[in-house]
Design a protein around this motif. Structure first.
Motif, PDB file in Angstrom:
ATOM      1  N   GLU A  83      -0.571   6.637  -8.020  1.00 57.32           N
ATOM      2  CA  GLU A  83       0.471   5.990  -8.825  1.00 57.32           C
ATOM      3  C   GLU A  83       1.160   4.883  -8.039  1.00 57.32           C
ATOM      4  O   GLU A  83       1.432   3.796  -8.568  1.00 57.32           O
ATOM      5  CB  GLU A  83       1.492   7.032  -9.285  1.00 57.32           C
ATOM      6  CG  GLU A  83       2.588   6.488 -10.188  1.00 57.32           C
ATOM      7  CD  GLU A  83       2.085   6.087 -11.565  1.00 57.32           C
ATOM      8  OE1 GLU A  83       2.788   5.297 -12.243  1.00 57.32           O
ATOM      9  OE2 GLU A  83       1.011   6.573 -11.978  1.00 57.32           O
ATOM     10  N   LEU A  84       1.429   5.146  -6.769  1.00 62.91           N
ATOM     11  CA  LEU A  84       2.059   4.135  -5.914  1.00 62.91           C
ATOM     12  C   LEU A  84       1.177   2.895  -5.811  1.00 62.91           C
ATOM     13  O   LEU A  84       1.652   1.765  -5.992  1.00 62.91           O
ATOM     14  CB  LEU A  84       2.321   4.714  -4.526  1.00 62.91           C
ATOM     15  CG  LEU A  84       2.813   3.719  -3.466  1.00 62.91           C
ATOM     16  CD1 LEU A  84       4.198   3.202  -3.816  1.00 62.91           C
ATOM     17  CD2 LEU A  84       2.802   4.353  -2.080  1.00 62.91           C
ATOM     18  N   LEU A  85      -0.097   3.086  -5.533  1.00 59.09           N
ATOM     19  CA  LEU A  85      -0.994   1.944  -5.345  1.00 59.09           C
ATOM     20  C   LEU A  85      -1.192   1.169  -6.644  1.00 59.09           C
ATOM     21  O   LEU A  85      -1.250  -0.065  -6.647  1.00 59.09           O
ATOM     22  CB  LEU A  85      -2.329   2.416  -4.782  1.00 59.09           C
ATOM     23  CG  LEU A  85      -2.265   3.095  -3.402  1.00 59.09           C
ATOM     24  CD1 LEU A  85      -3.668   3.456  -2.918  1.00 59.09           C
ATOM     25  CD2 LEU A  85      -1.553   2.225  -2.383  1.00 59.09           C
ATOM     26  N   THR A  86      -1.275   1.880  -7.750  1.00 61.98           N
ATOM     27  CA  THR A  86      -1.379   1.203  -9.047  1.00 61.98           C
ATOM     28  C   THR A  86      -0.130   0.386  -9.330  1.00 61.98           C
ATOM     29  O   THR A  86      -0.216  -0.771  -9.782  1.00 61.98           O
ATOM     30  CB  THR A  86      -1.601   2.230 -10.169  1.00 61.98           C
ATOM     31  OG1 THR A  86      -2.829   2.919  -9.947  1.00 61.98           O
ATOM     32  CG2 THR A  86      -1.631   1.557 -11.536  1.00 61.98           C
ATOM     33  N   ARG A  87       1.021   0.958  -9.049  1.00 71.30           N
ATOM     34  CA  ARG A  87       2.288   0.266  -9.298  1.00 71.30           C
ATOM     35  C   ARG A  87       2.414  -0.992  -8.438  1.00 71.30           C
ATOM     36  O   ARG A  87       3.044  -1.976  -8.865  1.00 71.30           O
ATOM     37  CB  ARG A  87       3.454   1.219  -9.013  1.00 71.30           C
ATOM     38  CG  ARG A  87       4.796   0.742  -9.530  1.00 71.30           C
ATOM     39  CD  ARG A  87       4.883   0.867 -11.029  1.00 71.30           C
ATOM     40  NE  ARG A  87       6.218   0.521 -11.502  1.00 71.30           N
ATOM     41  CZ  ARG A  87       6.595   0.550 -12.775  1.00 71.30           C
ATOM     42  NH1 ARG A  87       5.731   0.915 -13.706  1.00 71.30           N
ATOM     43  NH2 ARG A  87       7.820   0.217 -13.136  1.00 71.30           N
ATOM     44  N   LEU A  88       1.839  -0.965  -7.247  1.00 71.32           N
ATOM     45  CA  LEU A  88       1.894  -2.126  -6.367  1.00 71.32           C
ATOM     46  C   LEU A  88       0.866  -3.191  -6.748  1.00 71.32           C
ATOM     47  O   LEU A  88       0.889  -4.293  -6.186  1.00 71.32           O
ATOM     48  CB  LEU A  88       1.673  -1.701  -4.915  1.00 71.32           C
ATOM     49  CG  LEU A  88       2.807  -0.887  -4.288  1.00 71.32           C
ATOM     50  CD1 LEU A  88       2.433  -0.442  -2.880  1.00 71.32           C
ATOM     51  CD2 LEU A  88       4.116  -1.661  -4.271  1.00 71.32           C
ATOM     52  N   GLY A  89      -0.044  -2.855  -7.672  1.00 71.04           N
ATOM     53  CA  GLY A  89      -0.968  -3.868  -8.168  1.00 71.04           C
ATOM     54  C   GLY A  89      -2.418  -3.689  -7.802  1.00 71.04           C
ATOM     55  O   GLY A  89      -3.232  -4.590  -8.053  1.00 71.04           O
ATOM     56  N   PHE A  90      -2.791  -2.533  -7.237  1.00 73.85           N
ATOM     57  CA  PHE A  90      -4.176  -2.318  -6.813  1.00 73.85           C
ATOM     58  C   PHE A  90      -4.968  -1.549  -7.875  1.00 73.85           C
ATOM     59  O   PHE A  90      -4.439  -0.654  -8.534  1.00 73.85           O
ATOM     60  CB  PHE A  90      -4.219  -1.542  -5.495  1.00 73.85           C
ATOM     61  CG  PHE A  90      -3.675  -2.307  -4.320  1.00 73.85           C
ATOM     62  CD1 PHE A  90      -4.431  -3.285  -3.700  1.00 73.85           C
ATOM     63  CD2 PHE A  90      -2.399  -2.063  -3.848  1.00 73.85           C
ATOM     64  CE1 PHE A  90      -3.935  -4.001  -2.622  1.00 73.85           C
ATOM     65  CE2 PHE A  90      -1.884  -2.768  -2.768  1.00 73.85           C
ATOM     66  CZ  PHE A  90      -2.653  -3.741  -2.157  1.00 73.85           C
ATOM     67  N   THR A  91      -6.226  -1.914  -8.003  1.00 71.80           N
ATOM     68  CA  THR A  91      -7.150  -1.186  -8.870  1.00 71.80           C
ATOM     69  C   THR A  91      -8.446  -0.938  -8.096  1.00 71.80           C
ATOM     70  O   THR A  91      -8.678  -1.533  -7.041  1.00 71.80           O
ATOM     71  CB  THR A  91      -7.478  -1.984 -10.147  1.00 71.80           C
ATOM     72  OG1 THR A  91      -8.125  -3.222  -9.781  1.00 71.80           O
ATOM     73  CG2 THR A  91      -6.218  -2.290 -10.937  1.00 71.80           C
ATOM     74  N   GLY A  92      -9.288  -0.066  -8.638  1.00 74.08           N
ATOM     75  CA  GLY A  92     -10.591   0.188  -8.028  1.00 74.08           C
ATOM     76  C   GLY A  92     -10.505   0.660  -6.597  1.00 74.08           C
ATOM     77  O   GLY A  92     -11.389   0.344  -5.781  1.00 74.08           O
ATOM     78  N   VAL A  93      -9.473   1.442  -6.265  1.00 78.69           N
ATOM     79  CA  VAL A  93      -9.285   1.893  -4.888  1.00 78.69           C
ATOM     80  C   VAL A  93     -10.298   2.994  -4.568  1.00 78.69           C
ATOM     81  O   VAL A  93     -10.421   3.967  -5.306  1.00 78.69           O
ATOM     82  CB  VAL A  93      -7.850   2.402  -4.660  1.00 78.69           C
ATOM     83  CG1 VAL A  93      -7.672   2.837  -3.213  1.00 78.69           C
ATOM     84  CG2 VAL A  93      -6.839   1.325  -5.032  1.00 78.69           C
ATOM     85  N   GLN A  94     -11.010   2.823  -3.464  1.00 76.14           N
ATOM     86  CA  GLN A  94     -11.987   3.807  -3.019  1.00 76.14           C
ATOM     87  C   GLN A  94     -11.549   4.364  -1.667  1.00 76.14           C
ATOM     88  O   GLN A  94     -11.035   3.627  -0.820  1.00 76.14           O
ATOM     89  CB  GLN A  94     -13.371   3.177  -2.913  1.00 76.14           C
ATOM     90  CG  GLN A  94     -13.894   2.637  -4.233  1.00 76.14           C
ATOM     91  CD  GLN A  94     -15.245   1.972  -4.089  1.00 76.14           C
ATOM     92  OE1 GLN A  94     -16.065   2.374  -3.246  1.00 76.14           O
ATOM     93  NE2 GLN A  94     -15.508   0.959  -4.901  1.00 76.14           N
ATOM     94  N   HIS A  95     -11.785   5.673  -1.475  1.00 71.85           N
ATOM     95  CA  HIS A  95     -11.320   6.361  -0.268  1.00 71.85           C
ATOM     96  C   HIS A  95     -12.461   7.112   0.397  1.00 71.85           C
ATOM     97  O   HIS A  95     -13.357   7.636  -0.269  1.00 71.85           O
ATOM     98  CB  HIS A  95     -10.232   7.393  -0.606  1.00 71.85           C
ATOM     99  CG  HIS A  95      -9.056   6.840  -1.339  1.00 71.85           C
ATOM    100  ND1 HIS A  95      -7.900   6.432  -0.721  1.00 71.85           N
ATOM    101  CD2 HIS A  95      -8.854   6.635  -2.665  1.00 71.85           C
ATOM    102  CE1 HIS A  95      -7.042   6.005  -1.620  1.00 71.85           C
ATOM    103  NE2 HIS A  95      -7.592   6.119  -2.808  1.00 71.85           N
ATOM    104  N   GLN A  96     -12.392   7.191   1.707  1.00 74.10           N
ATOM    105  CA  GLN A  96     -13.237   8.115   2.448  1.00 74.10           C
ATOM    106  C   GLN A  96     -12.599   9.512   2.396  1.00 74.10           C
ATOM    107  O   GLN A  96     -11.422   9.643   2.050  1.00 74.10           O
ATOM    108  CB  GLN A  96     -13.358   7.662   3.905  1.00 74.10           C
ATOM    109  CG  GLN A  96     -14.158   6.384   4.086  1.00 74.10           C
ATOM    110  CD  GLN A  96     -14.263   5.974   5.544  1.00 74.10           C
ATOM    111  OE1 GLN A  96     -13.471   6.405   6.381  1.00 74.10           O
ATOM    112  NE2 GLN A  96     -15.245   5.130   5.850  1.00 74.10           N
TER     113      GLN A  96
END
Length: 287
Positions: A83-96
């Protein structure tokens, strides 16, 4: 409440953001020199100016705490991070698997922070916003409830994915606004609140109880994890441990000054722990 505004961008690739921690790079890295903490502490940053933010007045469930990288229930820990990353404007976030971000769109997202200092680790304590700032970078602006409502800090509390966790540097009016939205989120069953056991009591049968099942205030979680590393699993001595740690805070409803969470934590049956005051009733001293 006057706070320093710094314009810049958020960058998450190669980092391990969670629901209350993210990296930020000012457009002018020299503006970090305007930020100071107790004893002259400065913001720790890299050569490009990138630094870690600790989001002011909130605490989200842990995704990786301490050298053993212990987490709280990931359903809510990851929900807060996402939710934090989406609110800051990021999409398609991938994680290890170790929580490191390997890709995101865009590579950096424009935004701003509002700050009054640093913590003991050299992280900038900040209110964080996305998009255009509400004033000129490098200058103090007055932060009232209207400005606070534009920040991700306020949003995370409003959607029930972060606990309000207050320190003395936050002005009373801003604290009152966050308390109000936290209570609204709790009453309407938003986010983590239907699962929260902080004040109702959590039965701790081992570390897996904390990592897989029990949703509690992260500060209490961290104290329990540290204690369980030293104990045989019984919580009988947990109050004494808390007295030794000596978190310093005030209870707003009583005006009492305390040294140690044992004054607001009860242990029954050597296994069940609960806080006697909600998070928003406490104001902590910054270490």
């Amino acid at each position: 409440m006057p706070m320093l505004l710094i314009k810049g961008s958020y960058e998450i690739t190669g980092t391990q953001p969670d629901g209350d921690t993210v990296h930020f790079t000012p457009d002018d890295p020299n503006q970090w020199d305007l930020v100071g903490g107790p004893g002259g502490r400065r913001v720790q940053h890299g050569a490009t100016g990138r630094a870690t933010l600790r989001l002011d007045a909130i605490d989200a469930l842990e995704t990786h705490y301490g050298p053993d990288r212990v987490h709280q229930p990931l359903q809510f820990a990851h929900a807060a991070r996402d939710e934090l990353l989406t609110r800051l404007g990021f999409t398609g976030v991938q994680h290890q698997p170790d929580e490191t971000v390997t890709a995101a769109t865009p590579e950096s997202a424009p935004g701003f922070i509002l700050t009054r200092g640093t913590d003991v680790h050299g992280r900038c304590i900040a209110l964080a916003g996305s998009g255009a700032p509400p004033g000129p970078s490098g200058l103090d602006i007055d932060v009232d409830e209207t400005v606070l409502r534009t920040t991700v800090n306020h949003h995370m509390v409003a959607v029930g994915l972060a606990y309000p966790t207050f320190y003395r540097s936050l002005f009373t009016s801003l604290r009152a606004e966050l308390t109000s939205v936290a209570q609204q989120a709790r009453a309407s069953g938003q986010g983590l609140w239907p699962s929260d056991a902080t004040t109702t009591g959590a039965k701790i049968t081992g570390l897996s109880s904390l990592t897989d099942d029990i949703v509690i205030l992260p500060k209490l979680f961290r104290r329990l994890v540290d204690y369980l590393k030293l104990s045989n699993g019984s919580l009988a001595c947990f109050p004494a441990f808390l007295a030794g740690v000596q978190d310093r805070y005030s209870i707003l409803s009583t005006g009492e000054r305390c040294a140690g969470l044992q004054d607001v934590v009860e242990v029954t049956d050597s296994q069940t722990v609960q806080m006697t005051h909600p998070a928003e009733d406490l104001v902590f001293d910054e270490a």
